[in-house]
Structure formats: C-alpha cells, structure tokens
Design a protein around this motif. Structure first.
Motif, PDB file in Angstrom:
ATOM      1  N   VAL A  80     -57.030  24.036  12.461  1.00  0.00           N
ATOM      2  CA  VAL A  80     -57.160  24.244  11.085  1.00  0.00           C
ATOM      3  C   VAL A  80     -55.869  23.967  10.383  1.00  0.00           C
ATOM      4  N   ILE A  81     -55.676  23.104   9.548  1.00  0.00           N
ATOM      5  CA  ILE A  81     -54.426  23.028   8.660  1.00  0.00           C
ATOM      6  C   ILE A  81     -54.775  23.360   7.333  1.00  0.00           C
ATOM      7  N   SER A  82     -53.944  24.304   6.563  1.00  0.00           N
ATOM      8  CA  SER A  82     -54.266  24.930   5.386  1.00  0.00           C
ATOM      9  C   SER A  82     -53.036  24.551   4.607  1.00  0.00           C
ATOM     10  N   VAL A  83     -53.175  24.119   3.394  1.00  0.00           N
ATOM     11  CA  VAL A  83     -52.290  23.899   2.312  1.00  0.00           C
ATOM     12  C   VAL A  83     -52.425  24.723   0.841  1.00  0.00           C
ATOM     13  N   ALA A  84     -51.433  25.812   0.840  1.00  0.00           N
ATOM     14  CA  ALA A  84     -51.606  26.363  -0.263  1.00  0.00           C
ATOM     15  C   ALA A  84     -50.575  25.883  -1.141  1.00  0.00           C
ATOM     16  N   LEU A  85     -50.769  26.489  -2.743  1.00  0.00           N
ATOM     17  CA  LEU A  85     -49.622  25.865  -3.779  1.00  0.00           C
ATOM     18  C   LEU A  85     -49.464  27.154  -4.088  1.00  0.00           C
ATOM     19  N   SER A  86     -47.789  27.129  -4.346  1.00  0.00           N
ATOM     20  CA  SER A  86     -47.175  28.265  -4.813  1.00  0.00           C
ATOM     21  C   SER A  86     -47.609  28.772  -6.127  1.00  0.00           C
ATOM     22  N   GLY A  87     -47.686  29.861  -6.295  1.00  0.00           N
ATOM     23  CA  GLY A  87     -48.006  30.619  -7.455  1.00  0.00           C
ATOM     24  C   GLY A  87     -47.024  30.835  -8.662  1.00  0.00           C
ATOM     25  N   TYR A 105     -52.958  33.512   8.737  1.00  0.00           N
ATOM     26  CA  TYR A 105     -52.906  33.497  10.360  1.00  0.00           C
ATOM     27  C   TYR A 105     -53.940  32.884  10.996  1.00  0.00           C
ATOM     28  N   GLU A 106     -55.161  32.555  10.360  1.00  0.00           N
ATOM     29  CA  GLU A 106     -56.195  32.019  10.682  1.00  0.00           C
ATOM     30  C   GLU A 106     -56.250  30.490  10.951  1.00  0.00           C
ATOM     31  N   ALA A 107     -55.038  29.980  10.384  1.00  0.00           N
ATOM     32  CA  ALA A 107     -54.946  28.591  10.362  1.00  0.00           C
ATOM     33  C   ALA A 107     -53.925  28.214  11.745  1.00  0.00           C
ATOM     34  N   SER A 108     -54.265  27.198  12.161  1.00  0.00           N
ATOM     35  CA  SER A 108     -53.146  26.362  13.097  1.00  0.00           C
ATOM     36  C   SER A 108     -52.052  26.248  12.473  1.00  0.00           C
ATOM     37  N   LEU A 109     -51.964  25.575  11.291  1.00  0.00           N
ATOM     38  CA  LEU A 109     -50.749  25.211  10.662  1.00  0.00           C
ATOM     39  C   LEU A 109     -51.039  25.686   9.218  1.00  0.00           C
ATOM     40  N   TYR A 110     -50.002  26.608   8.746  1.00  0.00           N
ATOM     41  CA  TYR A 110     -50.082  26.887   7.113  1.00  0.00           C
ATOM     42  C   TYR A 110     -49.125  26.556   6.571  1.00  0.00           C
ATOM     43  N   ILE A 111     -48.926  25.736   5.337  1.00  0.00           N
ATOM     44  CA  ILE A 111     -47.809  25.659   4.578  1.00  0.00           C
ATOM     45  C   ILE A 111     -48.191  25.845   3.037  1.00  0.00           C
ATOM     46  N   GLU A 112     -47.069  26.447   2.408  1.00  0.00           N
ATOM     47  CA  GLU A 112     -47.246  26.707   0.956  1.00  0.00           C
ATOM     48  C   GLU A 112     -46.039  25.760   0.297  1.00  0.00           C
ATOM     49  N   LEU A 113     -46.815  25.025  -0.434  1.00  0.00           N
ATOM     50  CA  LEU A 113     -45.871  23.766  -1.188  1.00  0.00           C
ATOM     51  C   LEU A 113     -45.167  24.463  -2.249  1.00  0.00           C
ATOM     52  N   ASP A 114     -43.742  24.336  -2.369  1.00  0.00           N
ATOM     53  CA  ASP A 114     -42.955  24.904  -3.388  1.00  0.00           C
ATOM     54  C   ASP A 114     -43.033  24.054  -4.724  1.00  0.00           C
ATOM     55  N   LEU A 115     -43.732  24.763  -5.584  1.00  0.00           N
ATOM     56  CA  LEU A 115     -44.163  24.023  -6.714  1.00  0.00           C
ATOM     57  C   LEU A 115     -43.861  24.428  -8.221  1.00  0.00           C
ATOM     58  N   LYS A 116     -43.003  25.744  -7.791  1.00  0.00           N
ATOM     59  CA  LYS A 116     -42.701  26.472  -8.930  1.00  0.00           C
ATOM     60  C   LYS A 116     -41.953  25.495 -10.104  1.00  0.00           C
ATOM     61  N   GLY A 117     -42.465  25.738 -11.249  1.00  0.00           N
ATOM     62  CA  GLY A 117     -41.847  25.061 -12.468  1.00  0.00           C
ATOM     63  C   GLY A 117     -42.951  24.025 -12.926  1.00  0.00           C
ATOM     64  N   PHE A 164     -42.097  19.500   6.753  1.00  0.00           N
ATOM     65  CA  PHE A 164     -42.779  20.831   7.310  1.00  0.00           C
ATOM     66  C   PHE A 164     -43.130  20.044   8.824  1.00  0.00           C
ATOM     67  N   LEU A 165     -43.584  19.070   8.745  1.00  0.00           N
ATOM     68  CA  LEU A 165     -44.321  18.505  10.027  1.00  0.00           C
ATOM     69  C   LEU A 165     -43.227  17.948  11.014  1.00  0.00           C
ATOM     70  N   GLU A 166     -42.022  17.347  10.318  1.00  0.00           N
ATOM     71  CA  GLU A 166     -40.852  16.981  11.168  1.00  0.00           C
ATOM     72  C   GLU A 166     -40.256  18.241  11.911  1.00  0.00           C
ATOM     73  N   ASN A 167     -40.222  19.311  11.218  1.00  0.00           N
ATOM     74  CA  ASN A 167     -39.611  20.399  11.701  1.00  0.00           C
ATOM     75  C   ASN A 167     -40.251  21.394  12.429  1.00  0.00           C
ATOM     76  N   LEU A 168     -41.625  21.108  12.766  1.00  0.00           N
ATOM     77  CA  LEU A 168     -42.180  21.972  13.537  1.00  0.00           C
ATOM     78  C   LEU A 168     -41.926  22.186  14.931  1.00  0.00           C
ATOM     79  N   ASN A 169     -42.235  23.391  15.385  1.00  0.00           N
ATOM     80  CA  ASN A 169     -41.594  23.284  16.911  1.00  0.00           C
ATOM     81  C   ASN A 169     -42.607  22.197  17.764  1.00  0.00           C
ATOM     82  N   HIS A 170     -41.903  21.916  18.925  1.00  0.00           N
ATOM     83  CA  HIS A 170     -42.794  20.899  19.486  1.00  0.00           C
ATOM     84  C   HIS A 170     -44.050  21.579  20.262  1.00  0.00           C
ATOM     85  N   GLN A 171     -44.285  22.733  20.502  1.00  0.00           N
ATOM     86  CA  GLN A 171     -45.505  23.316  20.866  1.00  0.00           C
ATOM     87  C   GLN A 171     -46.477  23.461  19.770  1.00  0.00           C
ATOM     88  N   ASP A 172     -45.940  23.476  18.534  1.00  0.00           N
ATOM     89  CA  ASP A 172     -47.057  23.509  17.427  1.00  0.00           C
ATOM     90  C   ASP A 172     -47.666  22.066  16.972  1.00  0.00           C
TER      91      ASP A 172
END
Length: 608
Positions: free
Chosen positions: A484-491, A545-557, A580-588
């Motif tokens: 599961v990949i989850s994408v959050a938007l910064s608050g 932590y329930e997601a395999s990959l979690y990213i919070e996009l920085d959209l402040k402003g 984010f994808l390019e800089n993941l550890n290989h095992q992820d």
C-alpha cells in the motif's frame, strides 16, 4: 479427525518453510515423535475456550479462524499451509481465544508441550527457530494484521460455456509464465479418466498455486473443485444476461456459512470496450467479494488480474487537502513512470476528487490534464456564496461540474476498483463508498463542514471524509493487496506566531486593506478545516506505518482554495514523488525485486 505418522515430500517442504530450514536429524525427530492429523472439511481443530498446550503446523489445506464476541461471530482470517496455528499456547496458561475450522480436507502436525521439551533437549537450535516464528507472527499481527492469506487453489466457473474465454485465460497463463510464477492447471479434459480423489490429492501436494477449471456438465468434478478452492472466480461476458445461472443455483454459491469461500466476479470485455455502464446489475442476487473488469488483450488488465488473484496487488491511498490535491496528479504520474502498478485506488476529500478523476480516465494523462484545466478555469470554489445557514458556499458549481463530467457513471463502473470515504454525520461513523453514483459520493467526501453543504445519502447526512479519516489506509486492506502506497498532503505551518494575543477584527481589516502584513494568521477556511481535522491528522500520523510506502508532500504555502496555480502544484507532486522514489533504500523498492509486481511504464496517454 484421523491421526497417523505419515509425512510426504510436500509436508516436509512446508515444515522447512515455516522453520527456515530443518536438519535431517530434526526432520527424523518430527517423523518419529510428532503426530500427523487429517481433518475433514468443517471439522474444528480446537474451539474457543479450550485449554491445551499444543501448537500445530499446517502441512496442507486451509483453516478459518473465528471468534465469538459480544456483538456476534467474527471471522478473523484464514491460515494456509506452511503456517503455524496456536503457537502461543505452548507458553501461556490461557484458554484458546478462537475456534479454528478446516475449510477443506487438511493435514497438520501436532507439537505438544511434551514434544516441545523433548525436541529442545535434543535439538536446541529448534528453540531459536520457534522464537523466530513467534517474533514473525507478532510482527505480522502488529504491522500487517490486515493482509489476507493468499489462495493456493482457485476454482474458475464460466457462466456461459458457449462464450469462449480462452483469449483471456491464455493471456493470464502467458503472464504467469513470463513472470516465472509457478502454477498448475487442472481441467476435466485432461483428467476425465482419472480418479478424482487422487487428482485432488495431487492438487494439495503440488507446489505453486492451482487453477481448477470447473465443468458445467460434470457435477462431481465441479463439486470437488469448489470443495478444494480457496477462491472462486465467476467469469462472464459483461454484455450477457445478468440473471443467476443454473450452475450458481446448483451449488448454492451464495448461501451464508462461516466457511464460505471468497467469490470474485470477473467481467470480460472486448478489446476496445467503452466505459462500462450498469455494472451493478451483476450484483443482483449475488454476494461477491470483488468484481474485476478485464479487457481482452489489455496488458494492464492482464497484469492486474494476475496480481489480484495471488493477493499481490498494489493499492494507492490519497489524502485530503483542498487545492493541494492537484499534487496527487503529478505524484501518481511519477509512480506510474517508475513502473509501479496501481491496482486499487482510494482517497478522502481532495484525494477522492483527484483520485476518482485519475481512475475514471483510466490513467490517460492527456484527458486528465485537459479536464483539470477546464475545472481550474471554472473556479469551482469562487463566486458560489450562499446564505450561511449551513455553509459558506452553495456547492452548486462543484456539484454541477461533477454531474456533467461523470453523468450516471457509478463507482463500480470504473475500470479499476476505487473507493472514497465520507464522515457520516447521522451515525458518527466513517462511510466507505465502493459503489453508487460517483459524482454524489465524491461530493460527500469533499463536503467540508461550514464550507460546503452536507450531502444526503440514503436519508443520512454526510460530510468531508477528512473529519474522521484524512488518509483511509485501513479501508484499502479490504482488497487483496500486498503493498500500500499512501500520499499525504502537508497541513498548516507549525511556526509559532509573533503575537501575544489575537488582534481585533478591525485591526485585521485595516492590515489587509493597507497590505502591512503585520498579522500572519490563517484564514477562516483554513481555521475551520484544520480545526475539524485535528483528530484525523493525528490518526493519519499514527496509521502511516500501516502503509508500505508513506510520503507527505511538502505543499506549505499552497492555498487551500486557490486553484489558479494548479500546474505548479501538479509539478510539485511529480518532482517530490520522483525524488522520494529515487532515494528509497533498495530493499524498499519492492517493484524492483518482485517480478510478479513490476509493470512497464505508461506514456502520457496511458498506453503501453
């Protein structure tokens, strides 16, 4: 329930699998000291409340775990071969917490407390192996408690025998062969002269997973296929009559039983089929766990189907955030460009709005960009004020736009299974929408209290899903996903204010008129939204932590209601997801190591 001491090669393979390899001496000890138990369909291995100090290892077959709770009987999950059952009973003095039934003829190895101490005394390395099993189970329960056990035996019924489904089945076989996924095909044509009991003994003892092709004319064969199946797939021509067919009645496929097998409805379409309509007619009288649209010779549909039936699918969950949701468009494109498939899609609020758009246009980025630009030009959240009895905006502009875009399309008509959530104001509960008019369910999911009016669904009021769950990860586990990949938007910004007390309304007014910018305060809309979603945001951080990959996009402003810079926001989403994808550890990077998941990138038009 029969007990003997007979192992076969397949049993030993599963023993080695669960205990991470076993020595010849330890194998010999198991053979001499531990009992093998054969259990018939619907027999219980043990019952809730029983007290014994015995663990079991499933050597073949499948079990269902159930528990009686205050509100009734609950199905907790299934246990497949190569997995332990009741292992904690060796180390505690508590009664069994659940009842375990055999879903089909099954074989287990029994390890009693006496066996355990005897094994440890002679083979101390077994203690370490069992400890690893226990730790793995604890980790699994904590991090991946929602994941479903993969099916080993899949029974396929063609509802219209005169409809040739070989173009679809051949493409599936080729996909598995190309991905080096081991499977076995059992059909009556190749086994008509053989003893059925021996055939299905071979089914149980085979490696890989098995596809069992039912025969509409041979009741005994089909009965055996259904008995041994972990999953039943009903294949049908989408354009055929949707009534209940004779074979469905004959085997009473939809009766209620705690040992019911999962049923998927496979809806077969022609190669260049148009957007499905009235999919819901296929659900009348049927109780299915999932429906799958499958276009002939469509590479993405072929790969997706293969991942789904092996519980190896990938789910994407998109969070809420108003106009920041444009970033989801760029983020999804970056995911697809990387070769990561999306088999199921869910979202809240802006995640529902943009996620549904992406899914509805079947990842065709030419169409997505075209309609996004049209929506931005309409300024759907501007010039829509109303008397503020229940909301600041009337919601008519947004509602009319969604109605014109989606018409009478229902969620179940989308090419891939998609869902959104809303907060049910009437029942004070989260509502997960997997069916019904798409535009109305989106409108409910984005109905920010005080900003947009609530939406009435089935005589109940619904408001923005972000009030209760701004990133609905848990809902994704209703599907057969492994990742599961989850994408959050910064608050809102977390910076402290350079103020000791709130200025008066008049002071704020003149500050804005004179453009002095002395008071850097959030606007009314931001205060309403962020206040309403405080609890949901906390839940989002806890559930990440329930997601395999979690990213919070920085959209402040980025303003919550300003869609004038939508292209820049889309680009931010694309660039940040790429980084984010390019800089993941290989095992992820699961799509790099798992051949059964990887998918070729698609171009801007969603084509291979």
């Amino acid at each position: 329930m029969l007990k003997d001491s007979s192992f076969n090669k397949h049993h030993l393979l599963n023993l080695s699998k669960i205990f991470d390899g076993i020595s010849n001496d330890l194998q010999k000890h198991f053979l001499q000291q531990c009992r093998i138990i054969h259990i018939g369909t619907s027999e219980s291995l043990f019952k809730q409340g029983d007290f014994d100090k015995i663990m079991y290892v499933v050597l073949s077959g499948r079990f269902r775990v159930t528990a009686e709770k205050d509100d009734g009987l609950h199905i907790l999950g299934d246990i497949a071969e190569g997995e332990p059952i009741g292992e904690f009973s060796l180390f505690n003095n508590e009664p069994r917490m659940a009842t375990v039934y055999a879903m089909r003829p099954s074989v287990v190895m029994e390890i009693s407390e006496k066996n355990y101490y005897d094994i440890i005394s002679k083979h101390p390395e077994f203690g370490l192996k069992l400890t690893k099993v226990l730790l793995k189970r604890i980790e699994s329960n904590f991090l991946k408690s929602h994941l479903q056990t993969s099916p080993k035996n899949i029974a396929v019924i063609n509802l219209q025998p005169d409809h040739d489904i070989s173009p679809w089945t051949t493409s599936v076989e080729k996909e598995f062969e190309d991905k080096k996924v081991k499977f076995n095909l059992f059909d009556l044509g190749h086994h008509a002269e053989e003893n059925y009991d021996k055939i299905f003994e071979a089914v149980e003892n085979s490696d890989g997973f098995n596809i069992l092709l039912c025969d509409n004319d041979d009741t005994d064969w089909t009965q055996k296929c259904l008995l041994y199946a972990d999953l039943i797939i009903l294949a049908t021509d989408f354009d055929a009559e949707s009534h209940i067919y004779e074979i469905e009645k004959r085997f009473d496929l939809y009766s209620h039983n705690i040992l019911n097998k999962k049923i998927y409805l496979l809806l077969l379409h022609s190669e260049n089929a148009e957007q499905p309509k009235n999919t819901a007619r296929w659900f009348n009288g049927r109780k299915v766990d999932l429906h799958i649209h499958f276009r002939k010779n469509n590479e993405r549909d072929i790969s997706r189907f293969c991942r789904i039936i092996t519980n190896n699918a990938v789910g994407l969950v998109l969070g809420g955030g108003g106009a920041k949701g444009f970033a989801h468009i760029g983020a999804v494109k970056a995911i697809l460009d990387e070769g990561i498939p999306i088999d199921f899609l869910g979202g809240t609020s802006a995640g529902a709005l943009y996620g549904f758009g992406i899914s509805y246009f079947d990842f065709d980025y030419h169409e997505i960009n075209h309609h996004t630009e049209l929506a931005a030009k309409k300024k759907l959240t501007s010039n829509d004020l109303t008397f503020p009895f229940i909301s600041i905006l009337s919601g008519r502009k947004m509602g009319n736009h969604l109605k014109n875009l989606l018409g009478d399309i229902h969620i179940e008509d989308f090419w891939i299974s998609t869902y959104c959530v809303s907060s049910n104001f009437t029942t004070a509960a989260i509502s997960v929408h997997r069916s019904g008019l798409a535009w109305k369910k989106i409108l409910a999911s984005i109905a920010i209290p005080g900003v947009f009016p609530p939406v009435i669904i089935d005589k109940e009021l619904h408001v923005d899903g972000g009030v209760m769950d701004n990133l609905p990860i848990e809902s994704m586990y209703a599907f057969p996903v492994s990742k599961v990949i989850s994408v959050a938007l910064s608050g809102a910004s977390e910076k402290q204010l350079d103020l000791n007390e709130m200025p008066s309304a008049l002071s704020i007014f003149w500050d804005k008129i004179l453009h002095k910018k002395r008071y850097k305060l959030p606007g009314l809309t931001s205060i309403i939204i962020n206040s309403l979603t405080l609890n949901s945001t906390l839940r989002q951080k806890q559930n990440r932590y329930e997601a395999s990959l979690y990213i919070e996009l920085d959209l402040k402003g980025v303003s919550f209601m300003d869609d004038s810079k939508w292209r820049d926001i889309v680009k931010k989403g694309y660039d940040q997801m790429n980084h984010f994808l390019e800089n993941l550890n290989h095992q992820d990077k699961f799509w790099k190591s798992d051949l059964s998941i990887v998918e070729s990138p698609i171009d801007l038009h969603g084509n291979k």
